[in-house]
Design an enzyme around this catalytic site. Structure first.
Site, PDB file in Angstrom:
ATOM      1  N   HIS A  56       0.825  -1.210   0.000  1.00 37.17           N
ATOM      2  CA  HIS A  56       0.000   0.000   0.000  1.00 37.17           C
ATOM      3  C   HIS A  56       0.858   1.258   0.000  1.00 37.17           C
ATOM      4  O   HIS A  56       1.943   1.306   0.582  1.00 37.17           O
ATOM      5  CB  HIS A  56      -1.001  -0.001   1.156  1.00 37.17           C
ATOM      6  CG  HIS A  56      -0.418  -0.047   2.535  1.00 37.17           C
ATOM      7  ND1 HIS A  56       0.009   1.080   3.206  1.00 37.17           N
ATOM      8  CD2 HIS A  56      -0.205  -1.086   3.394  1.00 37.17           C
ATOM      9  CE1 HIS A  56       0.460   0.739   4.404  1.00 37.17           C
ATOM     10  NE2 HIS A  56       0.342  -0.566   4.554  1.00 37.17           N
ATOM     11  N   GLU A  95      -4.774   2.263   2.860  1.00 41.61           N
ATOM     12  CA  GLU A  95      -4.878   1.028   3.653  1.00 41.61           C
ATOM     13  C   GLU A  95      -5.012   1.331   5.132  1.00 41.61           C
ATOM     14  O   GLU A  95      -5.751   0.655   5.849  1.00 41.61           O
ATOM     15  CB  GLU A  95      -3.641   0.156   3.398  1.00 41.61           C
ATOM     16  CG  GLU A  95      -3.730  -1.242   3.986  1.00 41.61           C
ATOM     17  CD  GLU A  95      -3.139  -1.355   5.402  1.00 41.61           C
ATOM     18  OE1 GLU A  95      -3.272  -2.432   6.012  1.00 41.61           O
ATOM     19  OE2 GLU A  95      -2.552  -0.355   5.876  1.00 41.61           O
ATOM     20  N   GLU A  96      -4.319   2.358   5.592  1.00 42.38           N
ATOM     21  CA  GLU A  96      -4.194   2.581   7.025  1.00 42.38           C
ATOM     22  C   GLU A  96      -5.452   3.161   7.671  1.00 42.38           C
ATOM     23  O   GLU A  96      -5.678   2.956   8.862  1.00 42.38           O
ATOM     24  CB  GLU A  96      -2.998   3.512   7.310  1.00 42.38           C
ATOM     25  CG  GLU A  96      -1.647   2.942   6.888  1.00 42.38           C
ATOM     26  CD  GLU A  96      -1.172   1.792   7.757  1.00 42.38           C
ATOM     27  OE1 GLU A  96      -1.933   1.353   8.627  1.00 42.38           O
ATOM     28  OE2 GLU A  96      -0.047   1.325   7.543  1.00 42.38           O
ATOM     29  N   ASP A 111       0.152   4.394   1.253  1.00 46.27           N
ATOM     30  CA  ASP A 111       0.076   5.360   2.350  1.00 46.27           C
ATOM     31  C   ASP A 111       0.858   4.892   3.568  1.00 46.27           C
ATOM     32  O   ASP A 111       1.221   3.725   3.691  1.00 46.27           O
ATOM     33  CB  ASP A 111      -1.378   5.625   2.736  1.00 46.27           C
ATOM     34  CG  ASP A 111      -2.120   4.370   3.151  1.00 46.27           C
ATOM     35  OD1 ASP A 111      -1.899   3.302   2.548  1.00 46.27           O
ATOM     36  OD2 ASP A 111      -2.927   4.439   4.101  1.00 46.27           O
TER      37      ASP A 111
END
Length: 486
Positions: free
Chosen positions: A75, A143-144, A77
């Protein structure tokens, strides 16, 4: 020496470039452009979807054209946490430091979660010395903070049947399952009242707690700044009539909060008693968390009298419910020894400009029904406290497949390289794999990566020797899969 001088130079050089690209969750424009520019520079086929995910493609090396297509996935981020006040993650590059066998950042998160996975994928795409079948590299957004990229992945973005998620944090371990998660958000409406007269006001600060990943570190029993602050305020409110003017703590739903702050007032006649109570509280907290949070810093200082305070009714309901709100491990798995099954994180408390107080929590479980059960327990608690409660869409867990072909290949590769069998595990942290299965149910998947510690906090660091082992394992897996027939 800088990190771009480390070996293997290809992966470290790309990781060094990534650290210089700002990439907070939901603000991935700069890292996306970096990926597109990278693809253009190296003549790599690339496409994007409506939410900003990026997929690159690389053909098989000669003789391996009929092998299964492997998807490398990471991902874009990163979690943005800093010990530096007002560090601008949207515009400022990360400064990296080599400390013995570890790399960390200068007072911020390093972004190795998941910058090293992205760097590894890009290194594969440009390394012409490798043997492999067809390869796709998927880079997801957000994602986070919501798994927006995985949740909205275009249905025609990938053709592969094997997916290597490069977002795990322990060398010598292969993950074949993960917990699902859901966020529960609580909103308190409050009225602003004139701050009472004849009150002495205190500024209470909690700082330098260990924090960490609300999935991977939740079993460590680390202090939660929001819980500690609520504990002190509750105990104070049981003895004195208090007024609350400010309260805040934590930042991200997937990070154990490391700091909290409140401005609280008591009648001037109780000033000295409050100081005694505070000193007792600090002694208790530091003793309880001396093993997990040795750098905990709790201070109290006289504050200027505020113009307004939160109305007393909301103050009471807020403090009581925060104190009662569960945090930490709820239950352990009965299927996999040592695995946390269900947990919850009291992540943040924030006063908003519209006279509301926003409380953010996140729940995780490897059992889908338990995930919703703990979320509803929080709902019940805060409904009793008179707040509004909403739940996010959540994301599914990833059920282990002990018959997985790629699991055996990944395990054999590590054993061939290093003479020991890697541990096969599930992880309590959330991975995007469960969401990929909803649109690509045929995927055979594993997750692995180099050793990271302190992720989602400014203590994040990456083990330098583990990066080389990670790279060697990845490239050998690709070679072994390249020898198969699709």
């Amino acid at each position: 020496m800088t990190i771009k001088d480390l070996k293997p130079s290809l992966i470290w050089g790309i990781f060094d470039e990534i650290t210089k690209v700002p990439r907070p969750s939901k603000k991935e424009e700069k890292i996306r452009q970096y990926l597109l520019d990278f693809a253009a520079k190296h003549n790599i086929a690339v496409k994007t979807d409506a939410v900003g995910n990026v997929v690159m493609s690389k053909p098989a090396t000669p003789g391996h054209e009929n092998a299964p297509t492997v998807i490398l996935q990471g991902h874009m981020d990163m979690v943005c946490e800093s010990n530096k006040k007002d560090f601008d993650f949207e515009n400022t590059p990360i400064t990296t430091i080599i400390d013995g066998e570890w790399v960390h950042a200068d007072g911020t998160t390093l972004g190795a979660d998941n910058g090293i996975g992205v760097a590894a994928s890009l290194a594969v795409m440009v390394d012409d010395t490798l043997e492999h079948g067809p390869i796709e590299a998927l880079f997801t957004v957000d994602e986070e903070t919501g798994m927006t990229g995985a949740n909205n992945l275009g249905a025609d973005m990938m053709n592969g049947t094997i997916l290597l998620n490069l977002d795990s944090e322990d060398d010598g371990e292969i993950f074949i399952g993960c917990a699902g998660g859901i966020d529960t958000t609580i909103t308190f409406d409050y009225k602003r009242e004139m701050a009472p007269v004849d009150y002495h006001w205190f500024d209470i600060e909690l700082a330098n707690l260990s924090g960490g990943h609300s999935g991977g570190d939740i079993h460590e029993g680390r202090a939660n700044s929001n819980k500690l602050l609520a504990r002190f305020l509750f105990n104070l409110s049981q003895k004195y009539t208090i007024a609350l003017s400010e309260i805040s703590g934590g930042n991200l739903r997937n990070a154990i909060p490391r700091a909290a702050h409140a401005v609280v007032g008591v009648h001037t006649s109780s000033k000295e008693n409050v100081m005694v109570a505070f000193n007792e509280f600090v002694a208790e907290a530091k003793n309880e968390y001396k093993a997990t949070d040795p750098n905990m810093d709790i201070t109290i200082a006289t504050a200027d009298k505020p113009e307004y305070a939160i109305d007393s009714d909301t103050t009471t309901r807020l403090i009581r419910s925060l104190y009662a709100c569960p945090h930490g491990v709820i239950s352990m798995s009965h299927d996999l020894e040592g695995l946390v099954e269900t947990s919850t994180n009291l992540a943040s408390v924030k006063m908003q400009p519209d006279s509301t107080i926003l409380v953010t929590t996140s729940q995780r479980s490897s059992v889908e029904s338990r995930k919703y059960d703990i979320a509803r327990q929080l709902e019940a608690l805060f409904l009793l406290a008179g707040a509004k409660v909403t739940h996010g869409d959540g994301y599914p867990g990833w059920a282990p497949n002990m018959e997985s072909t790629i699991m055996k290949i990944a395990s054999d590769a590590y054993e061939e390289l290093y003479g020991v069998k890697p541990a096969i595990k599930a992880i309590h942290a959330g991975l995007e794999c469960g969401l990929f299965l909803t649109k690509y149910p045929h995927l055979d998947m594993v997750s692995f990566g180099p050793t990271l510690r302190g992720v989602h906090s400014p203590s994040e660091k990456m083990h330098i020797p583990a990066v080389e082992r990670f790279w060697n394992q990845l490239t050998l897996i690709l070679k072994k899969v390249g020898e198969l027939k699709a």
